[in-house]
Design a protein around this motif. Structure first.
Motif, short mmCIF file in Angstrom:
data_model
loop_
_atom_site.label_atom_id
_atom_site.label_comp_id
_atom_site.label_asym_id
_atom_site.label_seq_id
_atom_site.Cartn_x
_atom_site.Cartn_y
_atom_site.Cartn_z
N PHE A 168 -12.57 4.83 -19.56
CA PHE A 168 -12.24 3.68 -18.72
C PHE A 168 -12.89 3.80 -17.35
O PHE A 168 -13.28 2.78 -16.76
N ALA A 169 -13.00 5.01 -16.82
CA ALA A 169 -13.66 5.18 -15.53
C ALA A 169 -15.14 4.81 -15.63
O ALA A 169 -15.71 4.19 -14.72
N LYS A 170 -15.77 5.17 -16.75
CA LYS A 170 -17.18 4.82 -16.95
C LYS A 170 -17.35 3.31 -17.01
O LYS A 170 -18.26 2.75 -16.39
N VAL A 171 -16.46 2.65 -17.74
CA VAL A 171 -16.54 1.18 -17.83
C VAL A 171 -16.29 0.56 -16.46
O VAL A 171 -16.97 -0.39 -16.05
N GLY A 172 -15.31 1.10 -15.74
CA GLY A 172 -14.99 0.54 -14.42
C GLY A 172 -16.13 0.67 -13.43
O GLY A 172 -16.26 -0.17 -12.53
N ARG A 173 -16.97 1.69 -13.60
CA ARG A 173 -18.11 1.86 -12.70
C ARG A 173 -19.28 0.95 -13.05
O ARG A 173 -20.22 0.83 -12.26
N ALA A 190 -0.71 -4.61 -4.46
CA ALA A 190 -0.97 -4.70 -3.02
C ALA A 190 -2.19 -3.87 -2.63
O ALA A 190 -3.02 -4.30 -1.82
N ALA A 191 -2.32 -2.68 -3.22
CA ALA A 191 -3.46 -1.82 -2.90
C ALA A 191 -4.77 -2.45 -3.37
O ALA A 191 -5.79 -2.39 -2.67
N VAL A 192 -4.75 -3.07 -4.55
CA VAL A 192 -5.97 -3.69 -5.07
C VAL A 192 -6.40 -4.87 -4.19
O VAL A 192 -7.57 -5.00 -3.82
N VAL A 193 -5.44 -5.73 -3.85
CA VAL A 193 -5.76 -6.87 -2.99
C VAL A 193 -6.23 -6.39 -1.62
O VAL A 193 -7.18 -6.93 -1.03
N GLY A 194 -5.57 -5.34 -1.11
CA GLY A 194 -6.01 -4.77 0.16
C GLY A 194 -7.42 -4.23 0.10
O GLY A 194 -8.20 -4.39 1.04
N ILE A 248 -1.19 -0.50 1.12
CA ILE A 248 -2.53 -0.90 1.55
C ILE A 248 -3.13 0.14 2.50
O ILE A 248 -4.30 0.51 2.38
N ILE A 249 -2.32 0.63 3.44
CA ILE A 249 -2.85 1.59 4.41
C ILE A 249 -2.68 3.03 3.92
O ILE A 249 -3.02 3.96 4.65
N GLY A 250 -2.19 3.21 2.71
CA GLY A 250 -1.91 4.55 2.21
C GLY A 250 -3.10 5.31 1.68
O GLY A 250 -2.98 6.48 1.34
N GLY A 251 -4.25 4.67 1.54
CA GLY A 251 -5.44 5.42 1.12
C GLY A 251 -5.92 5.14 -0.28
O GLY A 251 -6.54 6.00 -0.90
N GLY A 252 -5.64 3.96 -0.82
CA GLY A 252 -6.16 3.64 -2.15
C GLY A 252 -5.16 3.92 -3.25
O GLY A 252 -3.98 4.20 -3.00
N ILE A 253 -5.64 3.88 -4.48
CA ILE A 253 -4.76 4.04 -5.63
C ILE A 253 -4.51 5.51 -5.94
O ILE A 253 -3.37 5.97 -6.01
N GLY A 254 -5.59 6.27 -6.12
CA GLY A 254 -5.42 7.67 -6.49
C GLY A 254 -4.77 8.50 -5.40
O GLY A 254 -3.86 9.29 -5.67
N GLU A 255 -5.22 8.32 -4.16
CA GLU A 255 -4.72 9.14 -3.07
C GLU A 255 -3.51 8.53 -2.37
O GLU A 255 -2.86 9.20 -1.57
N GLY A 256 -3.23 7.26 -2.62
CA GLY A 256 -2.13 6.60 -1.93
C GLY A 256 -0.99 6.20 -2.84
O GLY A 256 0.17 6.57 -2.62
N ILE A 257 -1.30 5.44 -3.88
CA ILE A 257 -0.26 4.89 -4.74
C ILE A 257 0.48 5.98 -5.50
O ILE A 257 1.72 5.97 -5.59
N VAL A 316 -18.38 -6.44 -9.95
CA VAL A 316 -17.45 -6.67 -8.85
C VAL A 316 -16.32 -5.65 -8.86
O VAL A 316 -15.91 -5.13 -7.82
N LEU A 317 -15.84 -5.35 -10.04
CA LEU A 317 -14.69 -4.46 -10.17
C LEU A 317 -14.99 -3.06 -9.63
O LEU A 317 -14.10 -2.40 -9.08
N LYS A 318 -16.23 -2.60 -9.78
CA LYS A 318 -16.56 -1.24 -9.34
C LYS A 318 -16.44 -1.07 -7.84
O LYS A 318 -16.27 0.05 -7.35
N ASP A 319 -16.51 -2.17 -7.09
CA ASP A 319 -16.43 -2.10 -5.64
C ASP A 319 -15.00 -2.17 -5.11
O ASP A 319 -14.78 -2.01 -3.90
N ILE A 320 -14.04 -2.41 -5.96
CA ILE A 320 -12.65 -2.52 -5.51
C ILE A 320 -11.76 -1.50 -6.23
O ILE A 320 -10.57 -1.73 -6.43
N GLY A 321 -12.35 -0.38 -6.62
CA GLY A 321 -11.57 0.65 -7.29
C GLY A 321 -11.46 0.44 -8.78
O GLY A 321 -10.41 0.74 -9.37
N GLY A 322 -12.52 -0.06 -9.40
CA GLY A 322 -12.50 -0.37 -10.83
C GLY A 322 -12.08 0.78 -11.73
O GLY A 322 -11.23 0.59 -12.61
#
Length: 298
Positions: free
Chosen positions: A67-72, A216-220, A182-191, A76-82
């Motif tokens: 899934f990480a390979k596909v997301g990259r 919220a993190a994705v929209v942010g 949103i200000i927590g640092g993204g999905i992996g490091e924040g959520i 558009v998705l790869k630029d928002i944490g795909g």
């Protein structure tokens, strides 16, 4: 003697083979990954996955790499944490539609719930971030950025609270479930760390809070990328407004930041020491959470 030219009809085939040989899924060559995925999928289908950490890791790592390979690759998705988005969302959808068998789900449940792999990952993220900080940069460079960072964070929180109130959300929900993710640092490091903390405080499982915090993190991330692109274009048109990648305008600080970006070779002995510190920090944190019980035993 002259070399025999390669027939034109064989060029597409050779290019295709060359592309396959040089394509990687994560850090694994594509053809090797296909073989590994086939082994894991066959074992899962036959109910022969080892019901231990090895079997669980085989499942989640195979899916995660894919899934990480596909997301990259998605524009558009790869630029928002795909990669992180697909790794979070797609497995949930597959489980919902019953793609995985009970044995596979039980194996992953053992890894994530009983062995608590998520705790280990988050502890490594937090302690690794602390140990990875450059001491000189942290002391000298951050002194100049502290006031702007605090002011910007306060303005961001205030703006978020105002917008949340306009849409009918309570300050509590707006702050903890929209602004902080949103200000927590993204999905992996924040959520993920946030979901674990919320779980310990509020009582529900971390996956419940991941589902609430991730949107919220994705929209942010989307708005952050749009704003960053706009600022980059503004800096290109007006060079006087750009720091050219440096966070401060001081020449001393610029050299400090440049020196901090130098790479170092991997030291596995240091990694072992870091892993031990991860365990120590986690145990101290667990003691802090159960301080009253710890005092009673002492």
């Amino acid at each position: 003697m002259k070399d025999n030219p390669v027939p034109t009809s064989e060029l597409p085939t050779s290019r295709f083979a060359f592309g396959l040989n040089n394509t990687e899924v994560g850090t694994v060559p594509l053809m090797l990954f296909v073989g590994i995925a086939a082994i894991v999928a066959t074992s899962a289908w036959a109910g022969l996955l080892p019901k231990n950490m090895i079997g669980g890791l085989a499942v989640i790592m195979t899916l995660g790499f894919a899934f990480a390979k596909v997301g990259r690759q998605i524009p558009v998705l790869k630029d928002i944490g795909g990669p992180a988005i697909l790794c979070l969302m797609v497995p949930s959808v597959l489980v919902y539609f019953g793609v995985f068998g009970k044995h596979t789900l039980d194996t992953v449940h053992l890894l994530m719930k009983e062995a608590n792999l998520l705790y280990f990952v988050i502890a490594c993220l937090v302690v690794g971030s602390i140990l990875g900080m450059n001491r000189v940069l942290l002391i000298q460079g951050m002194m100049r950025m502290f006031v702007p960072l605090v002011a910007g964070t306060c303005m961001a929180v205030l703006s978020g609270l105002i917008v949340g109130s306009l849409f009918g959300y309570t300050p509590y929900h707006t702050f903890f479930f929209i602004i902080v993710p949103i200000i927590g640092g993204g999905i992996g490091e924040g959520i993920l760390p946030l979901s674990l903390a919320y779980s310990a405080i509020l009582g529900q499982t971390p996956d419940v809070y991941v589902a609430q915090l991730a949107p919220a993190a994705v929209v942010g991330n989307i708005f952050a990328i749009i704003c960053a692109g706009s600022l980059a274009r503004l800096g290109a048109k007006r060079p006087a407004l750009s720091g050219n990648g440096m966070l401060t305008r001081s020449k001393d600080d610029a050299s400090l930041f440049a020196g901090a970006q130098s790479t170092q070779q991997t030291d596995f002995h240091l990694m072992g020491g870091g892993l031990l510190m991860v365990c120590a920090f986690f145990i101290v944190g667990d003691y802090s959470k159960n301080w009253s019980t710890f005092q009673a035993r002492c």
